[in-house]
Write a protein that holds these residues in place. Structure first.
Motif, PDB file in Angstrom:
ATOM      1  N   LYS A 111       6.486 -20.473 -17.492  1.00 40.30           N
ATOM      2  CA  LYS A 111       7.613 -20.747 -18.387  1.00 40.30           C
ATOM      3  C   LYS A 111       8.608 -21.694 -17.713  1.00 40.30           C
ATOM      4  O   LYS A 111       9.096 -22.640 -18.338  1.00 40.30           O
ATOM      5  N   ILE A 112       8.898 -21.450 -16.446  1.00 38.97           N
ATOM      6  CA  ILE A 112       9.802 -22.327 -15.702  1.00 38.97           C
ATOM      7  C   ILE A 112       9.207 -23.739 -15.642  1.00 38.97           C
ATOM      8  O   ILE A 112       9.895 -24.725 -15.908  1.00 38.97           O
ATOM      9  N   TRP A 158      15.330 -15.313  -8.661  1.00 40.64           N
ATOM     10  CA  TRP A 158      14.399 -14.216  -8.405  1.00 40.64           C
ATOM     11  C   TRP A 158      14.896 -12.888  -8.965  1.00 40.64           C
ATOM     12  O   TRP A 158      14.115 -12.084  -9.475  1.00 40.64           O
ATOM     13  N   ASN A 218       4.721  -9.913 -13.224  1.00 42.68           N
ATOM     14  CA  ASN A 218       4.865 -10.872 -14.325  1.00 42.68           C
ATOM     15  C   ASN A 218       5.206 -12.279 -13.828  1.00 42.68           C
ATOM     16  O   ASN A 218       5.558 -13.144 -14.619  1.00 42.68           O
ATOM     17  N   ALA A 219       5.123 -12.493 -12.531  1.00 47.71           N
ATOM     18  CA  ALA A 219       5.559 -13.763 -11.943  1.00 47.71           C
ATOM     19  C   ALA A 219       4.759 -14.956 -12.452  1.00 47.71           C
ATOM     20  O   ALA A 219       5.324 -16.037 -12.636  1.00 47.71           O
ATOM     21  N   ALA A 278      12.492 -20.492  -9.288  1.00 51.42           N
ATOM     22  CA  ALA A 278      12.135 -19.073  -9.242  1.00 51.42           C
ATOM     23  C   ALA A 278      12.837 -18.373  -8.079  1.00 51.42           C
ATOM     24  O   ALA A 278      13.317 -17.250  -8.232  1.00 51.42           O
ATOM     25  N   GLU A 290      16.323 -12.297 -11.613  1.00 51.59           N
ATOM     26  CA  GLU A 290      16.142 -12.221 -13.063  1.00 51.59           C
ATOM     27  C   GLU A 290      14.732 -11.777 -13.450  1.00 51.59           C
ATOM     28  O   GLU A 290      14.495 -11.416 -14.596  1.00 51.59           O
ATOM     29  N   LEU A 291      13.792 -11.831 -12.516  1.00 48.07           N
ATOM     30  CA  LEU A 291      12.416 -11.413 -12.776  1.00 48.07           C
ATOM     31  C   LEU A 291      12.362  -9.899 -12.858  1.00 48.07           C
ATOM     32  O   LEU A 291      12.778  -9.198 -11.921  1.00 48.07           O
ATOM     33  N   ASP A 292      11.867  -9.386 -13.979  1.00 47.07           N
ATOM     34  CA  ASP A 292      11.838  -7.939 -14.175  1.00 47.07           C
ATOM     35  C   ASP A 292      10.806  -7.247 -13.282  1.00 47.07           C
ATOM     36  O   ASP A 292      11.037  -6.146 -12.804  1.00 47.07           O
ATOM     37  N   TRP A 305       6.070 -16.006 -15.798  1.00 48.46           N
ATOM     38  CA  TRP A 305       7.441 -16.481 -15.586  1.00 48.46           C
ATOM     39  C   TRP A 305       7.440 -17.867 -14.956  1.00 48.46           C
ATOM     40  O   TRP A 305       8.188 -18.751 -15.378  1.00 48.46           O
TER      41      TRP A 305
END
Length: 179
Positions: A65-66, A50, A58-59, A46, A52-54, A62
Motif C-alpha cells: 500500500k505504501i 512503524w 500484515n507488513a 514504513a 501505525e502497523l497493527d 501494508w
C-alpha cells in the motif's frame, strides 16, 4: 516495545518482503532503474510510521500500500515521470489494486477498465496468458517461464512489450491514467 525489539521487527520485515516489494513496484510499471529507490523509500516510510502497523504479520500488504501510494505520487509529479515506464499503464495497474473508489469515478473507471480489457483482447493469446499470470495471479517471471517454457528474461521482455502495446492502444482510445 523497546527500540531493539522494533529494530528487529523491521529488520525481519525488510528481509522477508524486500524481493516481493521490488517485484510489486516493477509490476506497477516503474522503470527498473528506479525500483530499488522506491522500495527503499517505502521501507523508510514504513520505519517512520512503524507504530501505525497493527500487526507485523500484515507488513507485506501494508508495504505494498505504501509503495502503491509512492508510485501514485510519481504519477502526479511531472518532473519525475521518467521513473515510470508508462504513466497510463501504471495508473491503470494501480487502480486495479485499489478497492476503494472515490465517489463519482466508478463509471469513468468502468470505461477505462473496458478499454483496457479490449486492448488486452488484441494481444496474442500467449502474451495475454503472461500478462494474466503476472498481474492478476502475482506470479514471478521465473514461475511463468517454467509454465510456458520460456526464460525469465523472455517473460520480462514480453511483459515490457505488452505494457508498451497496451499504452499505445489506450492512447489511441484517448484513455488517460486514473487521477
Amino acid at each position: 516495545m523497546t527500540r531493539n525489539e522494533k529494530d528487529r521487527q523491521i529488520e525481519k520485515v525488510v528481509r522477508n518482503h524486500h524481493s516481493g516489494l521490488r517485484y510489486f513496484i516493477r509490476a506497477l510499471g516503474v522503470n527498473q532503474a528506479w525500483v530499488d529507490d522506491l522500495a527503499q523509500e517505502a521501507f523508510l516510510v514504513a520505519h517512520r510510521k512503524w507504530d501505525e502497523l497493527d500487526d507485523p504479520e500484515n507488513a507485506g500488504m501494508w508495504l505494498r500500500k505504501i509503495a502503491r501510494n509512492l508510485v501514485m505520487n510519481e504519477l502526479t509529479k511531472s518532473g519525475r515521470r521518467q521513473r515510470l515506464l508508462d504513466e497510463k499503464v501504471s495508473g491503470l495497474l494501480i487502480e486495479t489494486e485499489s478497492s476503494d473508489p472515490a465517489p463519482g469515478v466508478i463509471e469513468d473507471r468502468e470505461i477505462r477498465h473496458d478499454a483496457l480489457r479490449e486492448c488486452l483482447g488484441k494481444l496474442p493469446r500467449h502474451v495475454r496468458q503472461i500478462v494474466d499470470a503476472r498481474y492478476y495471479h502475482d506470479k514471478r517471471a521465473g514461475d511463468i517461464g517454467e509454465e510456458m517454457s520460456m526464460s525469465p528474461a523472455a517473460v520480462r521482455k514480453a511483459l515490457f512489450l505488452a505494457r508498451k502495446t497496451l499504452a499505445g492502444c489506450l492512447a489511441a482510445k484517448s484513455v488517460h491514467s486514473f487521477q
